[in-house]
Design an enzyme around this catalytic site. Sequence first.
Site, PDB file in Angstrom:
ATOM      1  N   TYR A 140     137.029 -13.994  30.219  1.00  0.00           N
ATOM      2  CA  TYR A 140     135.589 -14.195  30.042  1.00  0.00           C
ATOM      3  C   TYR A 140     135.123 -15.498  30.691  1.00  0.00           C
ATOM      4  CZ  TYR A 140     134.362 -10.473  26.752  1.00  0.00           C
ATOM      5  OH  TYR A 140     134.079  -9.266  26.162  1.00  0.00           O
ATOM      6  N   LYS A 190     149.816  -7.835  26.690  1.00  0.00           N
ATOM      7  CA  LYS A 190     150.282  -6.895  27.715  1.00  0.00           C
ATOM      8  C   LYS A 190     151.404  -7.596  28.473  1.00  0.00           C
ATOM      9  CE  LYS A 190     149.909  -2.956  29.928  1.00  0.00           C
ATOM     10  NZ  LYS A 190     150.224  -1.665  29.295  1.00  0.00           N
ATOM     11  N   ASP A 222     147.855  -1.295  24.748  1.00  0.00           N
ATOM     12  CA  ASP A 222     147.636   0.162  24.817  1.00  0.00           C
ATOM     13  C   ASP A 222     148.206   0.843  23.567  1.00  0.00           C
ATOM     14  OD1 ASP A 222     150.162  -0.608  25.749  1.00  0.00           O
ATOM     15  OD2 ASP A 222     150.251   0.879  27.350  1.00  0.00           O
ATOM     16  N   ASP A 246     137.859  -8.028  22.230  1.00  0.00           N
ATOM     17  CA  ASP A 246     136.551  -7.383  22.379  1.00  0.00           C
ATOM     18  C   ASP A 246     136.711  -5.871  22.253  1.00  0.00           C
ATOM     19  OD1 ASP A 246     133.778  -7.092  23.066  1.00  0.00           O
ATOM     20  OD2 ASP A 246     134.434  -6.470  25.067  1.00  0.00           O
ATOM     21  N   ASP A 250     135.840  -3.284  18.615  1.00  0.00           N
ATOM     22  CA  ASP A 250     134.911  -2.145  18.546  1.00  0.00           C
ATOM     23  C   ASP A 250     135.634  -0.901  18.043  1.00  0.00           C
ATOM     24  OD1 ASP A 250     132.767  -3.622  19.529  1.00  0.00           O
ATOM     25  OD2 ASP A 250     132.157  -2.058  20.946  1.00  0.00           O
TER      26      ASP A 250
HETATM   27  C1  IPM Z   1     130.983  -8.962  21.400  1.00  0.00           C
HETATM   28  C2  IPM Z   1     130.093  -8.434  22.495  1.00  0.00           C
HETATM   29  C3  IPM Z   1     129.970  -9.489  23.596  1.00  0.00           C
HETATM   30  C4  IPM Z   1     131.363  -9.777  24.117  1.00  0.00           C
HETATM   31  C5  IPM Z   1     129.023  -9.061  24.728  1.00  0.00           C
HETATM   32  C6  IPM Z   1     127.607  -8.832  24.209  1.00  0.00           C
HETATM   33  C7  IPM Z   1     129.008 -10.002  25.873  1.00  0.00           C
HETATM   34  O1  IPM Z   1     130.593  -7.236  22.991  1.00  0.00           O
HETATM   35  O2  IPM Z   1     130.624  -9.978  20.786  1.00  0.00           O
HETATM   36  O3  IPM Z   1     132.020  -8.347  21.156  1.00  0.00           O
HETATM   37  O4  IPM Z   1     131.883  -9.048  24.980  1.00  0.00           O
HETATM   38  O5  IPM Z   1     131.962 -10.756  23.653  1.00  0.00           O
HETATM   39 MG    MG Z   2     132.246  -6.486  21.968  1.00  0.00          MG
END
Ligand code: IPM
Ligand code: MG
Length: 354
Positions: A140, A190, A222, A246, A250
């Site tokens: 990032y 990884k 993975d 990240d 999710d």
């Molecule tokens: C998160 C979000 C952010 C990230 C985006 C909005 C840039 O997905 O906080 O997980 O990737 O960190």
């Molecule tokens: Mg995210």
Amino acid sequence: MKKIIVIPGDGIGKEITDSAVAVLKKVDAKFKIGLEFEYRDAGGAAYDKFGEPLPAETLDACKKADAVLFGAVGGPKWDNIEVSKRPEKALFGIRKGLGLYGNLRPVKIYAPLIDGSPLKPNLVTGVDLLIVRELVGGIYFGERCESEIVDGVERAWDTEIYSVPEIERIVKLAFESAQKRRKKVTSVDKANVLASSRLWRRVVNEIAKNYPDVELNHLYVDNCAMQLAVNPAQFDVIVTSNMFGDILSDEAAVISGSIGLLPSASIGELTSFYEPIHGSAPDIAGKNIANPMGTIASAAMLLRYSLNEEKAAQAIEAAIDKTLEDGYRTPDLFKEGCKKISTTEATEIICERI
Ligand code: IPM
Ligand code: MG
């Protein structure tokens, strides 16, 4: 007094932070913490007013505060502005500016909502895990090139760099978190491909020696993605890099069936930062139907991590549990037989249960 900077941001940000502040005021009255709130702009809201997604004054105020409560940023209104001014830049600016190296994303299953999970109920029963994501390093923030021509061919690149101290501090945070939970850490990398992952694994093994009471295992990313889908209850604390965290957070969030309920804490060198994991949901903004529980649960984390007010944090968490057990649902969670409530009603019902 404990100063909390509130940054509503965009979309549903104002509604959900209003809810969380109302709940914080209620616990403050009960537990006599002495909270004071100050509001600042960030994201699209700040761009519209000041031409900047993160005014220097906002970041300054955050640095001086005891904690920051954040709603969400972004929306279609700002989709076509210059990349450096986009609302999401406010998030990166705050992460870097406050040195928010450790992102804690707890995922637990609320028993009354178990049918909302995309996984079978027997797989998600008992899921209670914490993702510890490194937040200010890795790909990032590494050097990148948007476009260059080499031998007549256009290309672009990003770099993943991790230093030993960067890995050490996030891994320590993970082990300390595990000591307060079920004492198990899964480190995700990884290492079969990436040099940065091989260093990561070596440092994790070194740090682990200081925590003999905590069980450690390593998974490739993975495999971890697959394990989250087939046996998520095996995890206690997962520690990983910015990018892998990240993606996995999710995935882990959605198995709870209720992304609107999940909180997060980003632990900083100075001030820490609390936000729900969902976004600004511009399509439902201003309609009083957003689920404020993720932000309210983030306020509970704020009390726990920044103010050391464990009892007050638990009071909020118990009030959310009770509200769901009593059958109240915002529209995102509504099912036949439940009682449908608005954002403001959810807030009142949770406050009554504190
Ligand atoms: C998160 C979000 C952010 C990230 C985006 C909005 C840039 O997905 O906080 O997980 O990737 O960190
Ligand atoms: Mg995210």
